[in-house]
Design a protein around this motif. Structure first.
Motif, PDB file in Angstrom:
ATOM      1  N   UNK A 349      10.159  45.636  56.985  1.00  0.00           N
ATOM      2  CA  UNK A 349       8.952  44.431  56.331  1.00  0.00           C
ATOM      3  C   UNK A 349       8.263  46.082  55.140  1.00  0.00           C
ATOM      4  N   UNK A 350       7.587  46.058  54.556  1.00  0.00           N
ATOM      5  CA  UNK A 350       6.554  46.728  53.858  1.00  0.00           C
ATOM      6  C   UNK A 350       5.573  47.516  54.633  1.00  0.00           C
ATOM      7  N   UNK A 351       5.420  48.800  54.820  1.00  0.00           N
ATOM      8  CA  UNK A 351       4.584  49.836  55.382  1.00  0.00           C
ATOM      9  C   UNK A 351       3.047  49.016  54.681  1.00  0.00           C
ATOM     10  N   UNK A 352       2.166  49.155  55.760  1.00  0.00           N
ATOM     11  CA  UNK A 352       0.744  49.242  55.127  1.00  0.00           C
ATOM     12  C   UNK A 352       0.563  51.061  54.631  1.00  0.00           C
ATOM     13  N   UNK A 353       0.035  51.500  53.636  1.00  0.00           N
ATOM     14  CA  UNK A 353       0.152  52.462  52.815  1.00  0.00           C
ATOM     15  C   UNK A 353      -2.033  53.440  52.476  1.00  0.00           C
ATOM     16  N   UNK A 354      -2.470  51.712  53.328  1.00  0.00           N
ATOM     17  CA  UNK A 354      -3.783  51.798  52.995  1.00  0.00           C
ATOM     18  C   UNK A 354      -4.532  50.980  53.533  1.00  0.00           C
ATOM     19  N   UNK A 355      -5.433  51.113  54.395  1.00  0.00           N
ATOM     20  CA  UNK A 355      -6.635  50.139  54.432  1.00  0.00           C
ATOM     21  C   UNK A 355      -6.396  48.901  53.218  1.00  0.00           C
ATOM     22  N   UNK A 356      -6.534  49.057  52.805  1.00  0.00           N
ATOM     23  CA  UNK A 356      -6.700  48.427  51.143  1.00  0.00           C
ATOM     24  C   UNK A 356      -5.778  47.784  50.855  1.00  0.00           C
ATOM     25  N   UNK A 357      -4.739  48.698  51.463  1.00  0.00           N
ATOM     26  CA  UNK A 357      -3.454  48.262  49.793  1.00  0.00           C
ATOM     27  C   UNK A 357      -2.520  46.608  49.650  1.00  0.00           C
ATOM     28  N   UNK A 358      -1.908  46.237  48.716  1.00  0.00           N
ATOM     29  CA  UNK A 358      -1.635  45.079  48.679  1.00  0.00           C
ATOM     30  C   UNK A 358      -2.740  44.311  47.513  1.00  0.00           C
ATOM     31  N   UNK A 359      -3.868  45.448  47.170  1.00  0.00           N
ATOM     32  CA  UNK A 359      -4.761  44.593  46.636  1.00  0.00           C
ATOM     33  C   UNK A 359      -5.647  45.333  45.679  1.00  0.00           C
ATOM     34  N   UNK A 360      -6.668  45.072  44.441  1.00  0.00           N
ATOM     35  CA  UNK A 360      -6.801  45.676  43.216  1.00  0.00           C
ATOM     36  C   UNK A 360      -7.854  47.275  43.818  1.00  0.00           C
ATOM     37  N   UNK A 361      -7.849  47.437  45.552  1.00  0.00           N
ATOM     38  CA  UNK A 361      -8.942  48.325  45.686  1.00  0.00           C
ATOM     39  C   UNK A 361      -7.637  49.341  46.473  1.00  0.00           C
ATOM     40  N   UNK A 362      -6.588  48.817  46.282  1.00  0.00           N
ATOM     41  CA  UNK A 362      -6.085  50.235  46.825  1.00  0.00           C
ATOM     42  C   UNK A 362      -6.003  50.885  46.088  1.00  0.00           C
TER      43      UNK A 362
END
Length: 600
Positions: A349-362
């Motif tokens: 599964x994809x790793x969490x790279x930062x709290x706002x990952x997977x979004x325009x805020x990353x």
């Protein structure tokens, strides 16, 4: 069912409103105008023709000793805050952050949002039939803000005055610039003042069920065992456009279990009729029991467009052994993510790279540039390596031994003053480096992850202890920050992050027992950036502020992050249905059971 999203303008294309004069409106958005017009019929992600009836029976691990989710004491079923209580405005999860009238028929605020007025709907009633009054509103805000749960305190401190300015209108004037405040005020629960006369609100537990105006009322419960909510047939707001197509089920029953295994067996046995599964391997291999094979149980995949949040093992930086960021970096490096990921999930599964990952805020890869850099530069001296230059999590080789990362972790620990001697990591005084990992009883997946992590740590001479305690004691200890490391899950970042970020990461929250700042983050940069995002006046400035916050948080090395799932997996009785048009938040607050219905 189809999996189409309700297509709204993306976050990156948010338009900021320039309305010059305050005037009463049917709704409000954090930026720009709400998507739905004053004469909207229903929200876009509901079925306005959904039938009423049926029941949903869902499970929870743990217990409860209170039915009042608005106070500091006790353990309350988390769903009650959203299902059994109502606010002045209602949030639409088909938009980043927009509110529409509920108890309030209109909202009014000036361009600088220095104050807000709410005018109550004259039809608004509590479940006992009495009208909702401006006195109830003012009492609720002051009570929650002064003796209620800590989540309410920081907003109340920003209120300069609260006053009645009309028969059905209240005004809140603010003492600080914060454009999100009118929306936050609109989401505060409103309770009946008369119910608490002569009683201690802060000490209420199971003896008093707070009276509210919500569609559901608590009709039965057994402490620690179950809670039953039933749809109020006399609910005052059933015909409101915001409510149309929602609150379709006659009953919502919450059953409580000692652990996840018992809860899953209850679902297989038909005691529960819905189950949310977060373990990919379990979803792939254990959801083939007879009810699934016969079609009586349906497996649904619900995608979403929200940031990942953060999940993993949190360091309590209040503890001396975790105050050196190099120690935290070494322990993150020793965490064999790639091996653990496949071992637990079966498929990576994809790793969490930062709290706002997977979004325009990353945060963008590489060095900070432009407005993001401008926000970070004044705090460069206090920021940890990676905030300015760019930070990525260590990558292992996928094997159990993970030799390169183990060597690197040892090297970092040596820089921090810890040396491997006779198989144990010690400092100059000969004291062994160790810590305790606190887990909640019945948390199967965290336990599996920790077992694999402990094996990796032993390779660098660290022998942590693992303490497993029951739900009640775990809540008490985590609220008091009484742990070294513990399992941490915050689906906190929304598509419109704002004031709640102070509760999650702010320095003040680090000293407030019961707050969500479990890691004890005290960062001048984080505090300043959160303040900046709250007063941003353009879309670019707002996005830059969240990107800067994302950098400061992940480079702070406060959590050993695991994976995220850009979908939710829900198994449920075939009679439980949901709309084909999904909210952009997916399976989130406001989805199940809010917009579901029961149909034979």
């Amino acid at each position: 069912m189809g999996m189409n999203y309700f297509a709204l303008a993306g976050i990156a294309a948010l338009v900021f409103s320039s309305a010059a004069q305050a005037e009463p409106k049917h709704g409000i958005a954090m930026y720009g105008d709400p998507a739905l017009p004053p004469d909207f019929v229903s929200q876009p992600h509901v079925n306005p023709d959904a039938p009423k009836g049926g029941a949903i029976i869902q499970g929870e691990v743990g217990g409860f000793d209170s039915l009042n989710p608005h106070i500091r004491k006790g353990r309350t079923p988390w769903q009650l805050r959203f299902l059994a209580y109502e606010s002045l405005m209602g949030r639409s999860y088909a938009e980043p952050f927009s509110l529409y009238g509920l108890l309030a028929e209109s909202i009014e605020t000036p361009e600088d949002r220095s104050w807000v007025e709410f005018t109550l709907n004259p039809a608004a009633r509590f479940s006992d039939g009495s009208p909702v009054t401006v006195e109830d509103v003012l009492w609720s805000f002051e009570t929650l803000g002064t003796i209620g749960h800590p989540r309410y305190a920081s907003t109340w401190e920003k209120v300069e005055s609260a006053e009645v300015v009309g028969e059905r209108t209240v005004r809140f004037t603010f003492n600080t610039r914060d454009d999100e405040l009118p929306l936050i005020m609109g989401l505060r629960p409103i309770l009946k003042k008369a119910q608490w006369e002569g009683k201690d609100f802060a000490e209420s537990g199971l003896d008093d069920i707070p009276i509210s105006s919500a569609p559901y009322v608590i009709t039965d419960f057994e402490a620690g065992r179950f809670v039953l909510l039933e749809r109020n047939p006399d609910y005052w707001g059933a015909d409101l456009p915001f409510r149309r197509g929602t609150d379709n089920l006659d009953q919502i029953r919450m059953e409580f279990f000692a652990d996840g295994t018992a809860m899953f067996e209850a679902f297989k046995g038909g005691i529960l009729n819905t189950m949310r599964e977060t373990n990919v391997q379990k979803w792939d291999t254990q959801y083939d029991f007879p009810a699934v094979q016969s079609g009586d149980i349906v497996k649904s995949i619900i995608p979403h467009q929200r940031p990942t949040g953060i999940q993993g093992l949190a360091f309590n930086t209040r503890r001396p052994q975790f105050q050196d960021w190099r120690v935290r970096e070494a322990l993150i490096t020793a965490f064999n993510f790639e091996f653990i990921n496949v071992t637990i999930n079966g498929e990576a599964q994809p790793r969490i790279t930062s709290p706002f990952g997977n979004s325009v805020f990353a945060m963008d890869p590489g060095p900070a540039t432009g407005k993001v850099r401008e926000l970070l530069e004044p705090y460069a001296a206090s920021l940890l390596p990676g905030a300015m230059e760019g930070y990525t999590l260590p990558v292992g080789d996928g094997t159990e031994r993970n030799r390169a990362n183990i060597r690197k972790a040892l090297s970092i620990m040596e820089e921090a003053g810890w040396t491997l001697r006779d198989g144990t990591l010690v400092n100059d005084a000969g004291d062994a480096f160790t810590f305790d990992i606190l887990l909640r009883s019945g948390a199967t997946e965290p336990q599996q992850i920790v077992d694999l992590y402990v094996s990796a740590l032993q390779r660098i001479g660290i022998n942590p202890t693992v303490t497993t305690i029951d739900s009640a004691e775990y809540t008490e200890r985590s609220n008091a920050f009484d742990f070294d490391m513990t399992w941490y899950q915050r689906g906190v970042p929304s598509l419109s992050p704002g004031n709640e970020q102070t509760l999650y990461w702010g320095s003040e929250a680090a000293d407030v027992e019961g707050s969500r700042n479990w890691a004890g983050i005290r960062s001048p940069a984080v505090d300043a950036i959160i303040n900046q995002l709250l007063v941003s006046e353009t879309t670019d400035d707002y996005i830059a502020a969240v990107k800067a916050l994302d950098r400061a948080l992940i480079s702070g090395r406060y959590v050993v992050p695991i994976w995220h799932q850009p979908i939710a997996r829900l198994a449920h009785a075939k009679e439980l249905r949901y709309p084909s048009v999904l909210p952009m938040y997916g399976d989130w607050i406001g989805f199940q059971p809010d917009v579901w219905w029961y149909e034979e």
